[in-house]
Enzyme design. Structure first.
Site, mmCIF file in Angstrom:
data_model
loop_
_atom_site.group_PDB
_atom_site.id
_atom_site.type_symbol
_atom_site.label_atom_id
_atom_site.label_comp_id
_atom_site.label_asym_id
_atom_site.label_seq_id
_atom_site.Cartn_x
_atom_site.Cartn_y
_atom_site.Cartn_z
ATOM 1 N N LEU A 1 0.514 3.711 -2.109
ATOM 2 C CA LEU A 1 0.956 3.583 -3.503
ATOM 3 C C LEU A 1 1.531 4.880 -4.062
ATOM 4 O O LEU A 1 1.060 5.971 -3.725
ATOM 5 C CB LEU A 1 -0.224 3.139 -4.375
ATOM 6 C CG LEU A 1 -0.897 1.835 -3.927
ATOM 7 C CD1 LEU A 1 -2.076 1.493 -4.839
ATOM 8 C CD2 LEU A 1 0.098 0.679 -3.890
ATOM 9 N N HIS A 2 2.563 4.743 -4.869
ATOM 10 C CA HIS A 2 3.172 5.901 -5.538
ATOM 11 C C HIS A 2 3.383 5.539 -7.006
ATOM 12 O O HIS A 2 3.001 4.449 -7.459
ATOM 13 C CB HIS A 2 4.480 6.307 -4.849
ATOM 14 C CG HIS A 2 5.425 5.165 -4.635
ATOM 15 N ND1 HIS A 2 6.015 4.478 -5.668
ATOM 16 C CD2 HIS A 2 5.872 4.566 -3.504
ATOM 17 C CE1 HIS A 2 6.786 3.532 -5.187
ATOM 18 N NE2 HIS A 2 6.712 3.549 -3.870
ATOM 19 N N HIS B 1 4.616 2.076 -7.965
ATOM 20 C CA HIS B 1 3.617 0.996 -8.015
ATOM 21 C C HIS B 1 2.773 1.102 -9.287
ATOM 22 O O HIS B 1 2.463 0.098 -9.921
ATOM 23 C CB HIS B 1 2.674 1.081 -6.808
ATOM 24 C CG HIS B 1 3.346 0.876 -5.491
ATOM 25 N ND1 HIS B 1 3.523 1.890 -4.580
ATOM 26 C CD2 HIS B 1 3.899 -0.231 -4.933
ATOM 27 C CE1 HIS B 1 4.134 1.421 -3.512
ATOM 28 N NE2 HIS B 1 4.377 0.135 -3.698
ATOM 29 N N LYS C 1 13.840 -2.115 -7.761
ATOM 30 C CA LYS C 1 14.457 -1.332 -6.680
ATOM 31 C C LYS C 1 14.782 -2.279 -5.520
ATOM 32 O O LYS C 1 15.819 -2.190 -4.902
ATOM 33 C CB LYS C 1 13.549 -0.209 -6.187
ATOM 34 C CG LYS C 1 14.283 0.630 -5.138
ATOM 35 C CD LYS C 1 13.511 1.821 -4.685
ATOM 36 C CE LYS C 1 12.604 1.516 -3.536
ATOM 37 N NZ LYS C 1 13.298 1.158 -2.291
ATOM 38 N N GLY D 1 0.804 -1.218 0.000
ATOM 39 C CA GLY D 1 0.000 0.000 0.000
ATOM 40 C C GLY D 1 0.835 1.264 0.000
ATOM 41 O O GLY D 1 2.026 1.246 -0.289
ATOM 42 N N GLY E 1 9.212 -4.775 -8.387
ATOM 43 C CA GLY E 1 10.122 -3.697 -8.753
ATOM 44 C C GLY E 1 11.569 -4.113 -8.521
ATOM 45 O O GLY E 1 11.893 -4.765 -7.525
#
Ligand code: PAF
Length: 313
Positions: free
Chosen positions: A38-39, A42, A182, A36, A180
């Protein structure tokens, strides 16, 4: 916006039934697991999922199993209604799976414990079962890959991640799951788990999404003060310089490492680790002459940030 509003599913049997009915209709299903808050990072995973799959499920679950008692579970940011609004605005998500709890109950433990069977400090998460009780006690460990990099300072993290992702795969039954890059070690660990225990799920690693100034997007960025955020730009700056140096023939890992440490420490960061490792095995290299990834974890104030850069030699 209402037309784009995803269906919200809270119960795991309902989730499984929903997925099965979509797959019965011949749809391919992709899962984007999240915790959650979210950015854009996402949303870019969701776009990638949408480009290769008919139906998209986003899971939102802050997994207590991947936080040690000393870590930031209690302060992990959340904004469920904001998340739903962002998903509706972005469009393309069919269902949001947001279970209240995915573990059979045990009691919380507040301290690290010793487990003689491992002969090392036992990993204890925020939901460890009571001794002799009937709470959750089954964990997936990707034994070697989970030990290095972030695993050194976060002993419960990757078994918690692998376990919850396996549970989500069993509940949602996706054809594809997008992670992701990252969280590079996490992505490699999931790939290895899927290979080793034969999940029928294709794993996609999606490129890092950065703010305009280069900071890798992360839910934890909101905890940075404006000054810390400015200083944190040294992470991507140093990684970019390091990559350029390596591509121009500087192949000593030690020297590349020193360059990164120097730049980040000068900006006021506290290094957790800087490591140059092979991309698949995550084994450290002395010389950069194969595809590597430089992974870093750094503290700015009370915020621990991770980032990485791949170098394909
Ligand atoms: O990357 C994350 O947000 C989490 O580790 C994941 C994969 C959703 C598992 O809880």
């Amino acid at each position: 916006m209402a037309a784009n509003r995803p269906e919200v599913i809270r119960d795991k049997s309902d989730m499984r039934a929903w997925s099965r009915s979509e797959k019965y209709r011949g749809k391919t299903l992709a899962l984007v697991p999240t915790m959650g808050f979210l950015h854009q990072g996402h949303l870019s995973l969701i776009r990638e999922a949408k480009s290769i799959s008919d139906v998209i499920v986003v899971s939102i679950y802050v997994n207590p199993g991947q936080f040690a008692p000393s870590e930031d579970l209690a302060t992990y940011p959340s904004d469920f209604h904001g998340d739903l609004r962002k998903l509706a605005e972005a469009g393309g998500v069919d269902a949001v799976f947001c279970p209240k709890n995915l573990y059979e109950s045990g009691i919380e433990r507040k301290k690290m414990d010793k487990d003689p069977s491992f002969g090392e400090e036992k990993a204890v998460s925020c939901l460890e079962k009571e001794e002799g009780g009937d709470g959750h006690e089954t964990w997936i460990r990707v034994e070697r890959l989970e030990k290095g990099l972030c695993g050194k300072s976060r002993p419960v993290f990757f078994r918690g991640v692998a376990t919850i992702v396996a549970k989500l795969f069993n509940i949602v039954e996706p054809d594809i799951a997008v992670f992701g890059k990252k969280d590079y070690q996490q992505w490699r660990i999931i790939c290895r788990m899927v290979r080793d225990i034969d999940f029928a799920v294709k794993i996609i690693g999606s490129e890092i999404v950065r703010e305009a100034d280069g900071l890798a997007m992360s839910s934890r960025n909101v905890h940075l003060s404006p000054e810390e955020r400015e200083k944190a730009l040294s992470i991507n700056r140093s990684l970019t310089k390091a990559k350029s140096a390596a591509l121009h023939g500087q192949n000593s890992s030690q020297e590349i490492n020193d360059l990164i440490v120097q730049e980040i420490c000068d900006a006021g960061g506290r290094i957790d680790y800087v490591e140059i490792v092979e991309q698949e095995s995550l084994v450290p290299v002395e010389n950069i002459n194969c595809p590597v990834v430089i992974c870093v974890a750094v503290w700015f104030g009370n915020v621990r940030l991770i980032d990485n850069i791949e170098i394909k030699m």
